[in-house]
Design an enzyme around this catalytic site. Structure first.
Site, mmCIF file in Angstrom:
data_model
loop_
_atom_site.group_PDB
_atom_site.id
_atom_site.type_symbol
_atom_site.label_atom_id
_atom_site.label_comp_id
_atom_site.label_asym_id
_atom_site.label_seq_id
_atom_site.Cartn_x
_atom_site.Cartn_y
_atom_site.Cartn_z
ATOM 1 N N ASP A 120 2.052 11.123 -15.516
ATOM 2 C CA ASP A 120 2.817 10.957 -14.279
ATOM 3 C C ASP A 120 3.717 12.156 -14.017
ATOM 4 O O ASP A 120 4.429 12.606 -14.921
ATOM 5 C CB ASP A 120 3.669 9.690 -14.360
ATOM 6 C CG ASP A 120 2.840 8.460 -14.063
ATOM 7 O OD1 ASP A 120 2.057 8.500 -13.097
ATOM 8 O OD2 ASP A 120 2.961 7.478 -14.827
ATOM 9 N N TYR A 128 6.345 7.647 5.302
ATOM 10 C CA TYR A 128 5.588 8.769 4.726
ATOM 11 C C TYR A 128 6.194 10.099 5.182
ATOM 12 O O TYR A 128 6.540 10.959 4.354
ATOM 13 C CB TYR A 128 4.112 8.669 5.149
ATOM 14 C CG TYR A 128 3.332 9.928 4.867
ATOM 15 C CD1 TYR A 128 3.245 10.438 3.574
ATOM 16 C CD2 TYR A 128 2.701 10.629 5.904
ATOM 17 C CE1 TYR A 128 2.552 11.608 3.314
ATOM 18 C CE2 TYR A 128 2.002 11.793 5.651
ATOM 19 C CZ TYR A 128 1.933 12.283 4.360
ATOM 20 O OH TYR A 128 1.249 13.442 4.114
ATOM 21 N N HIS A 183 -8.695 6.811 6.470
ATOM 22 C CA HIS A 183 -8.682 7.932 7.403
ATOM 23 C C HIS A 183 -9.883 7.910 8.341
ATOM 24 O O HIS A 183 -10.966 7.447 7.990
ATOM 25 C CB HIS A 183 -8.626 9.255 6.631
ATOM 26 C CG HIS A 183 -7.325 9.424 5.903
ATOM 27 N ND1 HIS A 183 -6.130 9.599 6.556
ATOM 28 C CD2 HIS A 183 -7.036 9.415 4.603
ATOM 29 C CE1 HIS A 183 -5.151 9.698 5.668
ATOM 30 N NE2 HIS A 183 -5.678 9.588 4.466
HETATM 31 N N1 UDP Z 1 -7.532 5.806 13.465
HETATM 32 C C1 UDP Z 1 -8.277 4.851 14.143
HETATM 33 N N2 UDP Z 1 -9.019 3.971 13.402
HETATM 34 C C2 UDP Z 1 -9.057 3.991 12.047
HETATM 35 C C3 UDP Z 1 -8.290 4.983 11.363
HETATM 36 C C4 UDP Z 1 -7.545 5.874 12.110
HETATM 37 O O1 UDP Z 1 -8.265 4.773 15.373
HETATM 38 O O2 UDP Z 1 -9.725 3.142 11.457
HETATM 39 C C5 UDP Z 1 -6.729 6.763 14.242
HETATM 40 C C6 UDP Z 1 -5.248 6.757 13.894
HETATM 41 O O3 UDP Z 1 -4.573 5.782 14.659
HETATM 42 C C7 UDP Z 1 -4.850 8.188 14.249
HETATM 43 C C8 UDP Z 1 -6.109 9.003 13.965
HETATM 44 O O4 UDP Z 1 -7.183 8.056 13.924
HETATM 45 O O5 UDP Z 1 -4.565 8.282 15.615
HETATM 46 C C9 UDP Z 1 -6.078 9.734 12.645
HETATM 47 O O6 UDP Z 1 -5.691 8.806 11.650
HETATM 48 P P1 UDP Z 1 -5.788 9.124 10.104
HETATM 49 O O7 UDP Z 1 -5.375 7.885 9.360
HETATM 50 O O8 UDP Z 1 -7.138 9.682 9.802
HETATM 51 O O9 UDP Z 1 -4.759 10.312 9.869
HETATM 52 P P2 UDP Z 1 -3.176 10.416 10.226
HETATM 53 O O10 UDP Z 1 -3.112 11.140 11.545
HETATM 54 O O11 UDP Z 1 -2.598 9.046 10.267
HETATM 55 O O12 UDP Z 1 -2.627 11.219 9.104
#
Ligand code: UDP
Length: 329
Positions: A51, A141, A189
């Site tokens: 860790d 985050y 993602h």
């Molecule tokens: N997103 C989505 N459906 C999913 C996952 C993500 O519409 O199942 C959208 C999310 O709301 C954001 C974009 O895709 O607008 C990118 O999200 P991700 O989680 O990949 O990366 P983040 O921008 O949150 O770091």
């Protein structure tokens, strides 16, 4: 240089380890394997399971391996999860990172490359995002990363501590030989989820919000290839040889793509139709985030290899097609 890569078995860390080796530096990996994959790191790279917040592990490791630079990738990085489980984010991303910094200080390692994020900006007043714009995260985050950015600045002002805080936009893609790539459990993602839906591994892809103030109503993001992030890390490391270096840099392509455009790109490359469902907005998501990468390009003499979404998605598609079960294959 000899670089400790904390989180070197994770998605971005493992790609960076490969480039460190290729660039003629040496890497040593520390990873607790909670999210990382042992097989993403080659056997000829020294590997420590442990860790980052455990100073009794990190301090002797730094000394024994004669580490000169620490790169720190080991963080929780899911916006939605951070809203639901903030303490998990503060404990790992803030508290454990402070212990890592303290272990470095105790043994006199003063060069640090930090994985920060565009989520530190919150909902920007203007776009594209320039480094000097105000930061105001809207999820735990982003706040956890901003807390460490602020700590780095204070430490760097107080003593000979040099750092580069690299604010990633959306890390994506996979190694060009498809040997390593993105494998999260659970996957949260957009690009990997869309690919898994195209592969028939998911019944449906949810689009989180179609009522955003953007051209097609879905969120805009700046997708950057993981190998381009890695090359920026190596360039940043070389900058840390100069005393007093304090870098805050935005790492993105500078091109916004909507959720719908990502889905279209995956459909084009896969040749498959993705079943989608319109869902509510995901808490913590800003409508638009994209970088002005000029400062990073100039400071690091950095150019991306992947300059469009399709090429990035293709490299991700190649990895997922070759490894439908990720590293379990
Ligand atoms: N997103 C989505 N459906 C999913 C996952 C993500 O519409 O199942 C959208 C999310 O709301 C954001 C974009 O895709 O607008 C990118 O999200 P991700 O989680 O990949 O990366 P983040 O921008 O949150 O770091």
């Amino acid at each position: 240089m000899k670089i400790l890569v904390v989180g070197g078995a994770g998605y971005i860390g493992s790609h960076c380890v490969r480039q460190i080796q290729k660039a003629g530096h040496q890497s040593v990996v520390l990873d607790n394997l909670v999210l990382g994959h042992r097989s993403s790191v080659s056997d000829d790279v020294p590997f420590y399971e442990g860790d980052l917040g455990d100073e009794s592990v990190v301090q002797p490791l730094l000394e024994k391996e004669e580490i000169e630079v620490v790169m720190h990738f080991a963080a929780y990085a899911a916006v939605g999860e951070s809203v639901q489980q903030p303490l998990k984010y503060y404990l790992n991303n803030v508290s454990a990172t402070l212990h890592l910094l303290n272990a470095m200080r105790t043994v006199g390692v003063n060069k640090f490359v930090f994985s920060s994020t565009c989520a530190t900006f919150g909902v920007p007043e203007k776009l594209p995002l320039v480094e000097t714009m105000p930061q105001g995260p809207i999820n735990p985050y982003g706040q956890s990363k901003l807390d460490i950015e602020n700590a780095l600045k204070a430490i760097g002002d107080a003593e000979d501590f040099r750092f580069a805080a690299l604010r990633y936009f959306n890390a994506s893609g996979a190694a060009c030989d498809s040997s390593i790539g993105e494998d999260h459990d659970p996957e949260l993602h957009l690009i990997p989820l869309a690919i898994q839906a195209a592969m028939g591994k998911r019944n449906v892809l949810k689009i989180f919000g179609t009522d955003y103030p953007t051209p097609d109503g879905t969120c805009l993001r700046d997708y950057i290839h993981v190998d381009d992030l890695s090359s920026a890390h190596i360039a940043a490391t070389e900058k840390l040889l100069e005393p007093g270096t304090q870098l805050f840099l935005n790492l993105g392509l500078g091109k916004p793509y909507s959720v719908k455009e990502v889905i279209e790109a995956v459909e084009k490359i896969s040749g498959k139709k993705i079943p989608v469902e319109i869902a509510d907005r995901r808490p913590g998501d800003p409508p638009s985030l994209y970088a002005d990468p000029t400062l990073a390009q100039e400071t690091l003499d950095w150019k991306v290899g992947y300059d469009n979404l399709e090429d990035i998605v293709r490299s991700a598609w190649n990895w997922h097609s070759a490894h439908p079960n990720g590293f379990a294959d």
